[in-house]
Enzyme design. Structure first.
Site, PDB file in Angstrom:
ATOM      1  N   LEU A  38      42.115  29.435  39.670  1.00 49.97           N
ATOM      2  CA  LEU A  38      40.939  30.036  40.367  1.00 49.97           C
ATOM      3  C   LEU A  38      41.471  30.658  41.571  1.00 49.97           C
ATOM      4  O   LEU A  38      41.694  30.395  42.740  1.00 49.97           O
ATOM      5  CB  LEU A  38      39.466  29.779  39.972  1.00 49.97           C
ATOM      6  N   HIS A  39      40.601  32.217  41.673  1.00 52.60           N
ATOM      7  CA  HIS A  39      41.118  32.877  43.250  1.00 52.60           C
ATOM      8  C   HIS A  39      39.779  33.608  43.261  1.00 52.60           C
ATOM      9  O   HIS A  39      38.144  33.391  42.784  1.00 52.60           O
ATOM     10  CB  HIS A  39      42.679  34.342  42.304  1.00 52.60           C
ATOM     11  N   HIS A  42      37.844  35.081  40.417  1.00 50.26           N
ATOM     12  CA  HIS A  42      37.021  34.349  39.746  1.00 50.26           C
ATOM     13  C   HIS A  42      35.737  34.106  40.860  1.00 50.26           C
ATOM     14  O   HIS A  42      34.727  34.053  39.785  1.00 50.26           O
ATOM     15  CB  HIS A  42      37.484  32.979  39.232  1.00 50.26           C
ATOM     16  N   GLY A 152      35.637  40.212  34.120  1.00 52.93           N
ATOM     17  CA  GLY A 152      36.260  41.097  35.584  1.00 52.93           C
ATOM     18  C   GLY A 152      37.190  42.038  34.660  1.00 52.93           C
ATOM     19  O   GLY A 152      37.586  42.615  33.342  1.00 52.93           O
ATOM     20  N   GLN A 158      39.954  43.561  27.085  1.00 56.74           N
ATOM     21  CA  GLN A 158      39.426  42.421  27.139  1.00 56.74           C
ATOM     22  C   GLN A 158      38.603  42.681  27.309  1.00 56.74           C
ATOM     23  O   GLN A 158      38.051  42.067  25.972  1.00 56.74           O
ATOM     24  CB  GLN A 158      40.357  41.428  28.343  1.00 56.74           C
ATOM     25  N   SER A 191      46.288  35.282  39.431  1.00 57.50           N
ATOM     26  CA  SER A 191      46.824  33.492  39.298  1.00 57.50           C
ATOM     27  C   SER A 191      48.576  33.984  38.720  1.00 57.50           C
ATOM     28  O   SER A 191      49.089  33.571  39.931  1.00 57.50           O
ATOM     29  CB  SER A 191      46.211  32.499  37.835  1.00 57.50           C
TER      30      SER A 191
END
Length: 296
Positions: A38-39, A42, A152, A158, A191
């Site tokens: 996670l960053h 997220h 996101g 997506q 990531s």
């Protein structure tokens, strides 16, 4: 919220029961599916989910069916303990961290395919990828049950696929797309950014810089598809990036415009390019998203 308790669940029945318990108390559930590592991007999604719901669940699962044979599944970072601590700092309540065997029981054969939306952009370059994404997200949404699920917009294709599958399969889910989170220099958070060397990081800024240039041309009244996208392709090549694609398309159907087409008042520019061995994606919806602010 630094000491907010996070309940980590490993099995589908436990997770489903915990989500049902939230709704049983009359509370709304937010849900953020992730692959971990996670960053700040997220964590922003978790914060957004908390605006819609009293309780937030997060899944952490590196999904094998969305990786091709030559992609980075085996080296994709797995940092569960760190991730759970970060999620506690932004108020997440539940974490689902299942095994591959839990998500794909022996003998399973079902895949979810979303037509048309997966045919362009990343689709031709990552065969089977979006079937893997659509399948695992359908499973996760079925486990979570009625909720607001936040994704996101950096992964724009997506997001559109997930919006469509939720509508088509009549899932009791509200899908929310949150704008791309960028680092101070303008690079979209990912990531995979951890794989970049210092020089590669500098060259990767050609991506948001090219998107900002397209946004400026669009704001100046340019509507010819070729005039908007061809400088983007030139900017990527000039920085030594190898593009899988850099296209301008209808932002709902994701069908690329011909170079001599008039694009109207909304269009998405989407890019996937290798900087060294690291594949980076980014996008901008012209007429909707602010231009990336890129450091010199």
């Amino acid at each position: 919220m630094s000491d907010h308790p996070v309940q980590v669940l490993r099995s589908v029945p436990e997770f489903r029961a915990a989500c049902d318990a939230v709704r049983g108390r009359g509370e709304r559930l937010g849900f953020v599916p992730t692959m971990g590592a996670l960053h700040a991007g997220h964590l922003r999604l978790v914060e957004v989910a908390r605006r819609y719901a009293e309780r937030v669940a997060v899944s952490i699962f590196v999904n094998p069916t969305q990786f091709g044979p030559n992609e980075d599944f085996s080296k994709y970072p797995r940092t569960l303990e760190r991730d759970v601590a970060l999620l506690g700092s932004v108020g997440a309540d539940l974490v689902l961290s299942p095994s591959a065997e839990e998500m794909y029981p022996k003998g399973e054969t079902t895949r979810v395919h979303v037509g048309e939306l997966s045919e362009h952009f990343c689709g031709p370059f990552r065969p089977g990828h979006f079937d893997g994404v659509a399948t695992v997200v359908t499973k996760l949404l079925a486990m979570a049950g009625p909720c607001t699920a936040v994704f996101g917009r950096k992964d724009f294709q997506q997001l559109k696929i997930i919006e469509r599958l939720a509508r088509d399969l009549m899932l009791p889910v509200v899908v929310v797309g949150e704008p791309t989170v960028r680092d101070a220099d303008g690079l979209a958070l990912s990531s995979r950014n951890a794989y970049l060397s210092a020089d590669e990081r500098r060259r990767a800024l050609a991506i948001p810089r090219a998107l900002a240039g397209a946004a400026a041309r669009f704001a100046g009244g340019e509507r010819r598809a070729g005039t908007l996208i061809e400088p983007v392709r030139a900017d990527l090549a000039g920085a030594g990036l190898r593009a899988d694609y850099a296209d301008i398309a209808d932002p709902e159907r994701l069908f690329p415009f011909a170079l001599d087409a008039h694009v109207g008042e909304r269009a998405v520019i989407a890019v996937a390019a290798f900087c060294g061995t690291t594949r980076l994606i980014d996008n901008l919806v012209l007429g909707e998203d602010p231009a990336p602010a890129v450091s010199a």
